[in-house]
Every structure is written in structure tokens, then in C-alpha cells.
Design an enzyme around this catalytic site. Structure first.
Site, short mmCIF file in Angstrom:
data_model
loop_
_atom_site.label_atom_id
_atom_site.label_comp_id
_atom_site.label_asym_id
_atom_site.label_seq_id
_atom_site.Cartn_x
_atom_site.Cartn_y
_atom_site.Cartn_z
N ARG A 1 0.83 -1.20 0.00
CA ARG A 1 0.00 0.00 0.00
C ARG A 1 0.87 1.25 0.00
O ARG A 1 0.55 2.24 -0.68
CB ARG A 1 -0.95 0.00 1.21
CG ARG A 1 -2.03 -1.06 1.13
CD ARG A 1 -3.00 -0.93 2.29
NE ARG A 1 -3.84 0.25 2.18
CZ ARG A 1 -4.60 0.72 3.16
NH1 ARG A 1 -4.63 0.11 4.33
NH2 ARG A 1 -5.35 1.79 2.98
N CYS B 1 -1.40 6.35 8.76
CA CYS B 1 -1.77 5.07 8.15
C CYS B 1 -2.85 5.33 7.12
O CYS B 1 -2.76 6.29 6.37
CB CYS B 1 -2.21 4.08 9.23
SG CYS B 1 -3.60 4.69 10.23
#
Length: 279
Positions: free
Chosen positions: A182, A236
Site C-alpha cells: 500500500r 496510516c
């Protein structure tokens, strides 16, 4: 006193004269539908109360702020009073296993001024493995608490400050704690844009845990976190995993001064004017 509490220690505390308030924040994850209430009602620690991550530990997602924006302070305080949080009583928070959702609740309570908040290491799975007593069905209504916390005790940073640093050529000292795939932008199963904030380094949260969801020992955490400095910022996808890593830093004794970007990547990409990096 460690910020973590082990199942045997919690069982002893619950049998004492002044047991802690136990809050269960089980959460099926951002890619799942529904919430953690069915799992709680199927089996939970006796006397614990379930807290909804999406509606009580986050504000409405109606615009900027990411997928889990910080809750309105008054709404959060009212939710904590509902579940029995008091200023003169300790709180133990947990989730299914890896403290992802529990870390968000731990951070919110500490930021709002509650001094005695601990996290059950390994969550409900650890409680079951240790042979802890289990209850089923809906939770009993908690005695109304007196919590009236005010946020602002812990350091945070927002997108405007980060963007200004990037545009001025200053290292923003960011740590992206999502998976490497990611971070690099090779895979993005949740958010509409893939990649990371320019200048961010990758520190996968998954490297900080044992296979059973418990935290690594403090000395191994310090080694894994050696590159993070005071005043660096964690982010995040939506702010939950960043709080989980900050909790790991608290376990390791190196959290002082480290900041959280609560909106994280899902907030950053809400404006097309903000730069995105891949690779």
C-alpha cells in the site's frame, strides 16, 4: 506500570475491590460490513461493555478528516460516560487480538486526560487462551460515569502543516505504517488513490507483533522503532493503525513527542491539491 495488561493480571483486578472499567472495541475492519457487536454478544469478558469504533470513536465521515475522523469531543465524552468511564477508576480496553481498535480508544482517552488506561495484550483472543471466564449475550447497562475529558494532551499534526513542509523542501519526518504494498502504491484495497505522502518512510505495523496479536517484547520493539525520532509523525490509512504503532512505541518507552496524523492517508487524498508519491 506497563500500558499493557496481561489476562491473569486483568482477572485479578476484576476480582478486586476497585475493578477497572473494561471496554471492548472489537471491530471487523475497514473492508468488512457491519460492526463488532455480534462477536461481542457471542462471547465477551463479564462486565465489559462494547464500544463502536465507527460511531463512538470516530466522527461522521461527511468530508475532510478521513475515514475515521476524530470524534466531536462532547460526543466522545458522552459515549464514555454511557459506558461507565470515571476519572477515579482505571480503564482497560481491548479488541479481538492485535489492539488495532483498542489503540484508538486508548489514544482518545489519554488525549482527553484520563491517566489510567491500559490495553489487554492480545485482546479477547488472549483472554480465551488464558482460560478467562466468558459471558454471552448483550452487555448489562453500565453505571453512568462522570468522564468530562477535554482533548489536546497528545501531539497531532494536520495536512496543512505537512504540505507546507513538503513545499518548502523540508523533510516532513513522516512514517507510513501501512503494508509495503500500500505504501508503494502497488495495491490499494480501501482508499480511492494509491501511494503515500511524499517524503514518508515505511514502517509496517505488522512487524511489531507476534503471530498471536500480542506485542513484541519491549527490547525488540525498541530495535524495530529505532529510526523514529521525537516529533516525527505517524500516519496510516485512517488513523487507527497509526495509533496502534504509537501504542507499540509506548510499550517500548519511546513514544514521547511522537505525533499522530489522525486523518492519515484517507484525509490527505481528500484534496486534489496535495501531492502523492508512489514506489
Amino acid at each position: 506500570m506497563s500500558v499493557l495488561i496481561q489476562p491473569a493480571e486483568l482477572a485479578e483486578a476484576l476480582a478486586g475491590a476497585h475493578p477497572p472499567v473494561v471496554l471492548d472495541a472489537r471491530y471487523p475492519g475497514p473492508a468488512a460490513t457491519g460492526n463488532g457487536l455480534p462477536a461481542f454478544e457471542a462471547a465477551h469478558i463479564p462486565g465489559s461493555v462494547w464500544v463502536d469504533v465507527d460511531t463512538e470513536l470516530a466522527g461522521p465521515h461527511l468530508g475532510p478528516g478521513g475515514r475515521h475522523p476524530l470524534p466531536d469531543p462532547e460526543a466522545f465524552a458522552a459515549a464514555m460516560r454511557r459506558v461507565g468511564v470515571r476519572h477515579d477508576r482505571g480503564v482497560v480496553v481491548l479488541d479481538a487480538a492485535n489492539s488495532l481498535a483498542a489503540a484508538r480508544l486508548w489514544w482518545l482517552l489519554r488525549d482527553a486526560g484520563h491517566e489510567d488506561v491500559r490495553v489487554l495484550d492480545g485482546g479477547f483472543a488472549a483472554w480465551e487462551r488464558a482460560g478467562g471466564v466468558v459471558a454471552t449475550g448483550p452487555a448489562k447497562a453500565a453505571t453512568e460515569g462522570d468522564f468530562a475529558g477535554r482533548p489536546g494532551r497528545l501531539p497531532i499534526v494536520g495536512p496543512t502543516e505537512i504540505q507546507a513542509l513538503i513545499e518548502s523542501g523540508v523533510d516532513p519526518r513522516l512514517w507510513d505504517v501501512r503494508t509495503p504494498e500500500r505504501y508503494r502504491g502497488e495495491s490499494e484495497p480501501i482508499d480511492p488513490v494509491a501511494g503515500h505522502i511524499p517524503g514518508a518512510r515505511n514502517l509496517p505495523a505488522t512487524t511489531l507483533f507476534e503471530d498471536d496479536g500480542t506485542f513484541l517484547p519491549a527490547d525488540r520493539l525498541r530495535t524495530a522503532l529505532a529510526g523514529v525520532n521525537a516529533s516525527d509523525t505517524l500516519y496510516c490509512g485512517s488513523g487507527l493503525t497509526a495509533a496502534q504503532v504509537l501504542l507499540a512505541m509506548e510499550v517500548a518507552g519511546v513514544a514521547e513527542g511522537v505525533r499522530l496524523y489522525p486523518g492519515s492517508w484517507s484525509d490527505w487524498i481528500s484534496s486534489p491539491d496535495r501531492p502523492v508519491a508512489t514506489g
